[in-house]
Scaffold this active site. Structure first.
Site, PDB file in Angstrom:
ATOM      1  N   GLN C  76       0.832  -1.213   0.000  1.00  0.00           N
ATOM      2  CA  GLN C  76       0.000   0.000   0.000  1.00  0.00           C
ATOM      3  C   GLN C  76       0.862   1.257   0.000  1.00  0.00           C
ATOM      4  OE1 GLN C  76      -3.463  -0.022   2.946  1.00  0.00           O
ATOM      5  NE2 GLN C  76      -2.448  -1.935   3.475  1.00  0.00           N
ATOM      6  N   LEU C  77       1.915   1.216   0.815  1.00  0.00           N
ATOM      7  CA  LEU C  77       2.773   2.389   0.990  1.00  0.00           C
ATOM      8  C   LEU C  77       3.378   2.851  -0.337  1.00  0.00           C
ATOM      9  CD1 LEU C  77       4.331   4.374   2.825  1.00  0.00           C
ATOM     10  CD2 LEU C  77       5.993   2.546   3.238  1.00  0.00           C
ATOM     11  N   GLN C  87      13.606  -0.774  -0.354  1.00  0.00           N
ATOM     12  CA  GLN C  87      13.025  -1.856   0.438  1.00  0.00           C
ATOM     13  C   GLN C  87      13.950  -3.067   0.456  1.00  0.00           C
ATOM     14  OE1 GLN C  87       9.010  -2.913  -0.629  1.00  0.00           O
ATOM     15  NE2 GLN C  87       8.765  -4.259   1.129  1.00  0.00           N
ATOM     16  N   GLN C  88      13.939  -3.757   1.593  1.00  0.00           N
ATOM     17  CA  GLN C  88      14.722  -4.977   1.715  1.00  0.00           C
ATOM     18  C   GLN C  88      14.218  -5.989   0.691  1.00  0.00           C
ATOM     19  OE1 GLN C  88      14.479  -7.347   5.359  1.00  0.00           O
ATOM     20  NE2 GLN C  88      16.703  -7.149   5.427  1.00  0.00           N
ATOM     21  N   GLN C  90      13.505  -9.485  -1.057  1.00  0.00           N
ATOM     22  CA  GLN C  90      13.333 -10.924  -0.791  1.00  0.00           C
ATOM     23  C   GLN C  90      14.067 -11.738  -1.843  1.00  0.00           C
ATOM     24  OE1 GLN C  90       9.053 -11.543  -0.534  1.00  0.00           O
ATOM     25  NE2 GLN C  90       9.095 -11.271   1.688  1.00  0.00           N
ATOM     26  N   ARG C 141      10.575 -17.495  -2.340  1.00  0.00           N
ATOM     27  CA  ARG C 141       9.809 -16.445  -1.662  1.00  0.00           C
ATOM     28  C   ARG C 141       8.344 -16.387  -2.082  1.00  0.00           C
ATOM     29  NH1 ARG C 141      10.756 -10.713  -4.884  1.00  0.00           N
ATOM     30  NH2 ARG C 141      11.395 -11.771  -6.779  1.00  0.00           N
ATOM     31  N   ASN C 157       8.488  14.497   0.855  1.00  0.00           N
ATOM     32  CA  ASN C 157       8.535  15.909   1.223  1.00  0.00           C
ATOM     33  C   ASN C 157       7.285  16.236   2.054  1.00  0.00           C
ATOM     34  OD1 ASN C 157       6.355  16.855  -0.489  1.00  0.00           O
ATOM     35  ND2 ASN C 157       7.768  16.712  -2.232  1.00  0.00           N
ATOM     36  N   ALA C 158       7.286  17.408   2.669  1.00  0.00           N
ATOM     37  CA  ALA C 158       6.218  17.733   3.624  1.00  0.00           C
ATOM     38  C   ALA C 158       4.845  17.790   2.961  1.00  0.00           C
ATOM     39  CB  ALA C 158       6.526  19.066   4.314  1.00  0.00           C
ATOM     40  N   ARG C 168      -4.119   8.204   5.101  1.00  0.00           N
ATOM     41  CA  ARG C 168      -3.765   7.029   5.891  1.00  0.00           C
ATOM     42  C   ARG C 168      -3.955   7.201   7.397  1.00  0.00           C
ATOM     43  NH1 ARG C 168      -3.827   3.072   1.917  1.00  0.00           N
ATOM     44  NH2 ARG C 168      -2.410   3.668   0.216  1.00  0.00           N
TER      45      ARG C 168
END
Lengths: 226, 226, 226, 226
Positions: C76-77, C87-88, C90, C141, C157-158, C168
């Site tokens: 979602q993010l 991102q890490q 897999q 995975r 950014n802000a 969210r």
């Protein structure tokens, strides 16, 4: 100003509705397009709009050819970043015999109008002289005014257009880009009326005004009518 | 032109290296910052750059205040969409006593220079007269030239900057924005030399040229040296 | 969930205020930072927010390291596109001994919790067996669940953050990403309270709700209090 | 995998050529579409591509409906930010009877294949049990695997697609998204062959490889052939 909607995603209302339907049903992509009446398309669009689920509106794009606008306008226009632009280059296209925009407030004042025209003539003359003196047109263009006419092709998706209309159809927007925005809104409403049913400044699209003390008062009028 | 790097993400090289490290190791975020020598940071940056894994370069941003540039420049600059801009408004800020840019090719030619200056004076005079006649400055500005100085604040992340440098540090880029791009590159190299080690036009960053017959020949020189 | 604000633009409130000031004054970039009291910064930020002039909020960015979240959350993010992610993988990091998220509704139900844990053990076992059988971890995975913990570095950014919080932090958002959004809001409020003074779901930021019949009722409460 | 190109900008090659022509000629928008032979369109596209002037390629967009892909794939896909997505929601759509992807390396190994299928059955069983125990499907989905099939609608413009093909048609890309990328390339080549003539990994599109020691060797083969 000359505006022409030159291309757009075919059947844009149905395209948006199909994309939304995929998210909320187990139906396959093959069947998405079928079995959806025109009324269902309309109802779904209305629901998406009212809930602010506008990401599906991004699947359809609209391309405009715009002529006879000033570089005041295009400098503002290209600040909208979720869009694509191709603009006539002053670097590669010579500006002998350029056309220019006259703001209505100038045109309405005879003395101002005369001085304005005189300056434009002087600018043209200096541009031509510089080029004659061997200055490349890419440098000669530094003398050209904001008023100089330019041409630009713009593509925006429907969500980006809705945002553009909120900002630029507002009475407080600068007159030239507001005229363009209103003309663009007319064009897209003609081909996708239900996508753009409530498009316009935030007083129309959302029932609120962010202009504070500078408000044009339109929102008060809309509320009074209700 | 006056350029100042006013803000940037602290310790930008380490910030990029940390983000990359997270992707390829089982290490936790807490430990990311520790246990990484300066040499390890440098090696990782070099590796990311050579493999084109530039998404981690987006985690750090650089903000510049730019003064004394023309609207020719800013109209090109704001076409870079992965960036943020705040520009001095000609709508809200009056332009009595505006400054202007003179292209070197004009300055180098006495006759052209004189005509240029004469026109700028005439533009200033007309702007002032229009305002005196009651034309609002937002309309009077239509007479202002491309040459008129403006101020702008720009923020780009390191990846977007690398792309900007590829396009605008090129010898074939327009001189004013090339000067700006080179000055920006100097600024960021001073604070993050390893992020921008091979930044520049594609002949430097990638060893290729897309200008075809219009090439400046620099790539041939680079290759000859090797 | 472990959240850490690892980097951000120094003095972010002043950076935004400076950028805004440039747009509306004839002041030079050099002087922008000086001569602005803290109260002036606050007043300007309040004005920008109330008028929706949020483009200046883009000049400051915030980088978070996030651990102990599920891939439900990160899927979602990363749909928020005006942001940067690392991102890490897999694909490159083996998942022997992976951790996993348990939704509160599952944890609260003993029978559900037991079945959930049993399945997670079975997933781990199968992953290990597949790898032992020679299946590369990038294919093994495929058996990992949405619940599997992941790590991600995010920069926004802000302005983008304000939008993220609107979507969210809403009661109707999915619980895990809502928890993250609320924690992120706490972090940025601690370092830039005036940038994020009214940040949150639209009932707080804008005084409206787009959830229709699904509304949580919070807006009614806010209005009743006034 | 099921892929369908459901919508695209009509006459995409001509649309791009028209936009480019506007930039470099004094011709009006009205005449842009006329007086351009098909050969002229092709030559202009070839020139734009060879010079890397790809901004005009953004004026045309392509929308795909994609079914029968894993969430491994979509998690990678949605990282491409210059694109629009609508994905089937696991929050709103129940996953009783979900389908799943089997990686070829697993399918090719009888023992691995059996364990994989057994686990998928167990996942389905646990999902159903959790829902039967009153766990909402938005939480039950935490047990679903990366392998679970999903559906997504994707829209990208031609420039963004070219970039997507460079990254994802590469032999080093993960197999599932590479298969998708190759299938998408086939689709767009069928309707706009000259826009995508040299589309593919960078060894094809640009004659270079960024994979270093990990190279598949295809570039060497291409060079040997020349």
């Amino acid at each position: 100003m000359k505006l022409k909607l030159i291309k757009y995603t075919p059947d844009p209302e149905r395209a948006v509705a199909m994309s939304a339907r995929l998210c909320y049903s187990a139906i396959g992509a093959e069947e998405l397009e079928k079995n959806m009446t025109d009324a269902q398309v309309g109802n779904l669009l209305e629901k998406l709009r009212s809930m602010g689920h506008l990401s599906t509106f991004e699947h359809v794009s609209f391309t405009f050819a715009i002529e006879g606008v000033s570089r005041v306008l295009t400098h503002q226009l290209v600040r909208h970043r979720i869009a694509s632009y191709s603009q006539q280059s002053q670097r590669y296209v010579a500006e002998h015999g350029f056309e220019y925009i006259v703001p209505p407030s100038v045109a309405a004042n005879a003395e101002a109008g005369a001085k304005y025209q005189e300056l434009m003539n002087k600018i043209q003359q200096t541009y031509d002289e510089l080029v004659a003196l061997g200055v490349h047109q890419e440098d000669a263009r530094y003398v050209l005014g904001n008023a100089t006419e330019t041409k630009i092709v713009v593509t925006m998706n429907a969500r980006s257009l809705l945002h553009f209309f909120e900002k630029r159809c507002c009475q407080r927007a600068q007159w030239e880009i507001r005229n363009l925005a209103n003309a663009m809104l007319d064009e897209v409403k003609a081909v996708a009326p239900r996508l753009f049913a409530q498009a316009g400044p935030t007083c129309i699209s959302g029932g609120y005004c962010t202009e504070g003390a500078m408000t044009c008062g339109r929102l008060a009028g809309i509320k009074a009518q209700k």
